[in-house]
Design an enzyme around this catalytic site. Structure first.
Site, PDB file in Angstrom:
ATOM      1  N   GLY A 109      -6.157 -16.982  -1.298  1.00 17.64           N
ATOM      2  CA  GLY A 109      -6.172 -15.728  -2.043  1.00 17.64           C
ATOM      3  C   GLY A 109      -5.808 -14.569  -1.155  1.00 17.64           C
ATOM      4  N   THR A 110      -4.528 -14.329  -1.024  1.00 20.97           N
ATOM      5  CA  THR A 110      -4.081 -13.265  -0.138  1.00 20.97           C
ATOM      6  C   THR A 110      -2.591 -13.072  -0.378  1.00 20.97           C
ATOM      7  OG1 THR A 110      -3.919 -12.612   2.158  1.00 20.97           O
ATOM      8  CG2 THR A 110      -3.517 -14.883   1.696  1.00 20.97           C
ATOM      9  N   THR A 111      -2.020 -12.063   0.244  1.00 24.50           N
ATOM     10  CA  THR A 111      -0.559 -12.001   0.298  1.00 24.50           C
ATOM     11  C   THR A 111      -0.152 -11.613   1.705  1.00 24.50           C
ATOM     12  OG1 THR A 111      -0.615 -11.048  -1.911  1.00 24.50           O
ATOM     13  CG2 THR A 111       1.510 -11.109  -0.820  1.00 24.50           C
TER      14      THR A 111
ATOM     15  N   LYS B 246      -5.605  -9.665   8.871  1.00 22.84           N
ATOM     16  CA  LYS B 246      -4.898 -10.905   8.577  1.00 22.84           C
ATOM     17  C   LYS B 246      -3.753 -11.169   9.527  1.00 22.84           C
ATOM     18  CE  LYS B 246      -6.344 -10.962   3.852  1.00 22.84           C
ATOM     19  NZ  LYS B 246      -6.067 -11.097   2.447  1.00 22.84           N
TER      20      LYS B 246
END
Lengths: 287, 208
Positions: free
Chosen positions: A80-82, A113
């Site tokens: 769940g990230t971009t 991140k």
């Protein structure tokens, strides 16, 4: 007692060590939990998003075990990230969001991140935060040792291959890593995608995470090799912004980094929601 | 989702693979080469998981190189196929490699090419023509109908394009870019990188 023979032996040994990567974290020695059947234990408590899909190329007995795993899953990993990165004429652009979710709850809006591997290489984080942080930090250690032993900077290809081999040896243990190794070396800007499944792909642009399809849309539409530095950075920022707008698992702040022959530099850090409305204002003004 | 096609012709082996690499519904890379050279006269075409394919093919290639260094002699295609099969078979009940392979090679001793079909379960069969992946469904019948013993290179290339055209036309997942490689007595050569668009009149565009 140092006879000629033993000195030569020692020299030979140390020169062999220079070209090998035998450390206590060597790929030959797998670190496993200190229990009776570590593989089965890992399989039993971890279920990854991809395992929950039915369409699989897996052998029959794997599929049967998958049903059991689904029921007993305690840890659920999902990316769940971009994060995105692309290479262009003047270097590499890396852009990430900073939201961490656990289920439907936003755990944090300020996650780092991007993990620096060394001065000219960055690694991005997607999937399990702990897994990515540990392995990217470990990659940084290995790269540092390489530079000390061989008196030359490690190439991005070699660094990504090292990480790939380590992750491949932990293939079925439930790790969740979707990382990109981005850097600039003697061959120019380089970008590799490394996965916990053991894949390693080289390309000019990648996006990883739940928001990646949205980011790909903006990225593919605007990408060219001969972008200017300003345009490239803007493209990265806009693509993450678009992904945070559409994907609920991405958000927080949009961080953009640029890597060229002088190393990596953090370009900007903007709140994702503010950024969206700022772009909207800009479009209105342009009209 | 990978498509691999191969067949044996007159003193050559022709192999083709699509050039997509992806994850679930997303295409990550459009120019991914699935036909890796084992040595100067053999190609291992891999399909299945990317990581397993990379690592397993590396294992085979490097062990074949080691054999050559130790024994100063090249292995035949048959030997490589048997070795590869054994590696897959011993792994299947421990940590299976999810790769399906086509091994094509030209042996100077026999002066002819051979093609082997290898499965992730450890099956191996010498074939004259075959395919892996979804392409096998469409291409199998075409090859049954049109393949002949000792096809010339031009005829063979035409047959290969016929097969790839069918894959592009009928496979709902978009695979329009293919890489065609040939093995003959001179070694491995990239024949063409084609992009097929069955709707256009001039269907096949050669990409340089």
């Amino acid at each position: 007692m140092f006879t000629l023979g033993s000195v030569l032996d020692n020299e030979l040994k140390s020169s062999v060590e220079d070209f090998s990567f035998e450390t206590e974290f060597s790929t030959n020695q797998l670190m496993l939990p200190n229990i009776e059947k570590p593989f089965e234990f890992a399989q039993s408590i971890i279920s990854l998003e991809k395992d929950l899909d039915e369409n699989d190329n897996q052998p029959m007995f794997h599929q049967q075990k998958k049903e059991e795993r689904k029921e007993r899953a305690l840890i659920k990993g999902s990316k769940g990230t971009t994060t995105l990165a692309f290479i262009y004429e003047k270097g590499t652009v890396v852009a990430v969001d900073s939201r961490a979710t656990s289920g439907q709850y936003i755990a944090s809006q300020s996650v780092q991140k991007v993990v620096p591997v060394n001065q000219y290489m960055l690694g991005t984080l997607a999937g399990g935060a702990a897994d990515c942080q540990f392995f990217l930090g470990h990659l940084g250690r290995i790269c540092n040792l390489y530079e000390l032993r061989n008196n030359e900077k490690i190439s991005v290809a070699a660094a990504s291959k090292l990480l790939n081999n380590i992750l491949y040896s932990y293939r079925n243990y439930g790790l969740s890593v979707g990382s990109m190794i981005c850097g600039y070396d003697t061959r120019g800007p380089q970008l590799y995608y490394i996965d916990s499944d053991g894949s390693r792909l080289k390309n000019s642009l990648f996006s990883v995470g739940s928001g990646s399809p949205f980011a790909y849309g903006v990225l593919d539409a605007g990408y060219r090799w001969d972008l200017s530095k300003e345009d490239a950075i803007d493209l990265g920022r806009r693509a993450i912004c678009a992904a945070t707008f559409k994907d609920s698992y991405s958000g927080g702040t949009v961080k953009v980094y640029h890597i060229d022959e002088n190393g990596w530099v953090k370009i900007s850090d903007d709140d994702a929601s503010e950024l969206w409305y700022r772009y909207e204002e800009k479009e209105k003004k342009n009209k | 989702m990978d498509s691999l096609v191969g067949f044996v012709g007159k003193n050559y082996v022709l192999m083709a693979g699509d050039t997509n690499a992806g994850r679930s519904i997303m295409r990550l890379k459009e120019d991914f080469d699935k036909l890796v050279p084992v040595d100067s006269h053999k190609i291992l075409a891999k399909s299945g998981e990317i990581g397993d394919g990379n690592q397993f093919c590396n294992l085979i290639i490097r062990n074949v190189s080691l054999y050559r260094i130790n024994n100063e002699t090249e292995l035949s295609t048959k030997s490589v196929a048997h070795y590869t099969r054994r590696q897959l078979a011993t792994a299947i009940r421990k940590n299976p490699y999810s790769v399906n392979l086509l091994l094509g090679g030209y042996d100077k001793k026999d002066q002819k090419g051979s093609l082997y079909y290898l499965d992730y379960l450890g099956s191996s069969k010498k074939i004259n023509y075959g395919a892996q992946g979804y392409a096998a469904l469409f291409v199998g019948s075409i090859l049954d109908r049109f393949w002949k013993e000792d096809l010339d290179f031009e005829d063979g290339l035409e047959l290969m394009k016929k097969c790839l055209r069918e894959v592009e036309k009928r496979l709902i997942i978009g695979t329009r870019c293919f890489l065609i490689k040939m093995i003959n007595s001179d070694g491995i050569a990239v024949v063409e990188k084609v992009m097929i668009n069955s709707k256009k009149k001039n269907e096949i565009e050669e990409e340089n």
